[in-house]
Design a protein around this motif. Structure first.
Motif, mmCIF file in Angstrom:
data_model
loop_
_atom_site.group_PDB
_atom_site.id
_atom_site.type_symbol
_atom_site.label_atom_id
_atom_site.label_comp_id
_atom_site.label_asym_id
_atom_site.label_seq_id
_atom_site.Cartn_x
_atom_site.Cartn_y
_atom_site.Cartn_z
ATOM 1 N N ARG A 1 1.502 61.353 -39.949
ATOM 2 C CA ARG A 1 2.242 61.089 -38.795
ATOM 3 C C ARG A 1 3.003 59.233 -39.239
ATOM 4 N NH1 ARG A 1 1.055 62.693 -33.097
ATOM 5 N NH2 ARG A 1 2.469 64.093 -34.192
ATOM 6 N N ALA B 1 6.836 59.061 -37.094
ATOM 7 C CA ALA B 1 6.846 57.998 -35.929
ATOM 8 C C ALA B 1 7.427 56.940 -35.859
ATOM 9 C CB ALA B 1 4.980 57.886 -35.639
ATOM 10 N N LEU C 1 -2.217 63.676 -22.791
ATOM 11 C CA LEU C 1 -2.584 62.989 -23.439
ATOM 12 C C LEU C 1 -4.217 62.309 -24.132
ATOM 13 C CD1 LEU C 1 -0.139 60.891 -24.224
ATOM 14 C CD2 LEU C 1 -0.102 62.611 -25.730
ATOM 15 N N HIS D 1 7.256 68.015 -39.314
ATOM 16 C CA HIS D 1 7.707 66.126 -38.778
ATOM 17 C C HIS D 1 8.874 66.207 -39.048
ATOM 18 C CE1 HIS D 1 5.522 63.560 -36.528
ATOM 19 N NE2 HIS D 1 4.612 63.823 -37.220
ATOM 20 N N TRP E 1 11.138 63.347 -33.121
ATOM 21 C CA TRP E 1 9.699 64.084 -32.673
ATOM 22 C C TRP E 1 9.705 62.786 -31.632
ATOM 23 C CZ3 TRP E 1 6.422 60.083 -33.113
ATOM 24 C CH2 TRP E 1 4.631 60.588 -32.769
ATOM 25 N N SER E 2 8.446 62.804 -30.527
ATOM 26 C CA SER E 2 7.964 61.849 -29.605
ATOM 27 C C SER E 2 6.772 62.650 -29.500
ATOM 28 C CB SER E 2 9.197 61.700 -28.609
ATOM 29 O OG SER E 2 8.341 61.457 -27.268
ATOM 30 N N VAL E 3 5.378 61.699 -28.986
ATOM 31 C CA VAL E 3 4.573 61.549 -28.704
ATOM 32 C C VAL E 3 4.678 62.381 -27.395
ATOM 33 C CG1 VAL E 3 3.279 60.235 -28.109
ATOM 34 C CG2 VAL E 3 2.052 60.956 -28.876
ATOM 35 N N SER E 4 5.554 62.499 -26.711
ATOM 36 C CA SER E 4 5.525 62.906 -25.193
ATOM 37 C C SER E 4 6.752 63.242 -24.761
ATOM 38 C CB SER E 4 4.985 61.951 -24.239
ATOM 39 O OG SER E 4 5.029 62.049 -22.915
#
Ligand code: SAH
Length: 186
Positions: free
Chosen positions: A21, A25, A46, A96, A103-106
């Motif tokens: 990640r 990220a 989260l 990924h 991509w985004s965590v949210s």
């Protein structure tokens, strides 16, 4: 496989996950966000997921807490856990790589956001969430504790079911018929 080794395998899964990640990220964050559907609900989801997949198993691996929920580890269970952990890491790396800067965590849509329908996304609509499910199953198999083992399935389950409909709604608003058509194939 002894409980000490199966806990070690879980820690390796977590470290491998972090390493995959970290780099993706870093690159994704350089692309500005155009629209975000983050809010209090997303933050809560989260945190719940992080507690179940990360915090509770970490406390268990380091301190053995909560002892009352321990049970005897079956060797077959631990080997299965190793197998699922490897599958989770492979799947995570593939998602990924395919998502790249999108991509985004949210729930975010980035500048120049591309709809990814290739690679692992050709047949599976939510392969990264599938990788998280594999992590949660590996956790349940590798940690012989009813609380620390199963907290991942519960924690991620709450995030998944609380988010996926809104994520698809956001994709539909952004990509319209292209996403609608993609949904029929996946
Ligand atoms: N649900 C996907 C992606 C998880 S990451 C999976 O499980 O693989 C979450 C972010 O990915 C969201 O902010 C959304 O903008 C983006 N996203 C989801 N599906 C996508 C797709 N097919 N192509 C591009 N971006 C996507």
């Amino acid at each position: 496989m002894t409980p000490a080794i199966s806990k070690f395998v879980f820690v390796m899964l977590a470290i491998g996950w972090y390493l995959i990640r970290y780099e993706y990220a870093r690159r994704a964050r350089r692309t500005p966000v155009k629209r975000s559907d983050r809010g209090t609900l997303e933050t809560a989801l989260l945190l719940i997921s992080l507690t179940g997949l990360g915090l509770l198993p970490l406390v268990y691996v380091v301190t053995g807490f909560p002892h009352f929920a321990d049970y005897a580890l079956h060797p077959v269970q631990a080997w299965l856990g190793l197998f699922v952990a490897i599958a989770a890491l492979v799947m995570f790396q593939l998602t990924h790589r395919a998502l790249g800067r999108n991509w985004s965590v949210s729930l975010d849509v980035r500048e120049g956001h591309q709809l990814v329908t290739d690679g692992i996304y050709r047949k599976v609509r939510h392969p990264m969430y599938s990788a998280f499910w594999l992590w949660a199953v590996a956790q349940a198999l590798l940690l012989p504790n009813w609380v620390a083992g199963f907290s991942g399935i519960v924690g991620f389950g709450i995030l998944f079911f609380g988010r996926v409909t809104r994520e698809e709604g956001m994709m539909l608003e952004t990509f319209g018929d292209r996403y609608r058509e993609y949904m029929t194939r996946t």
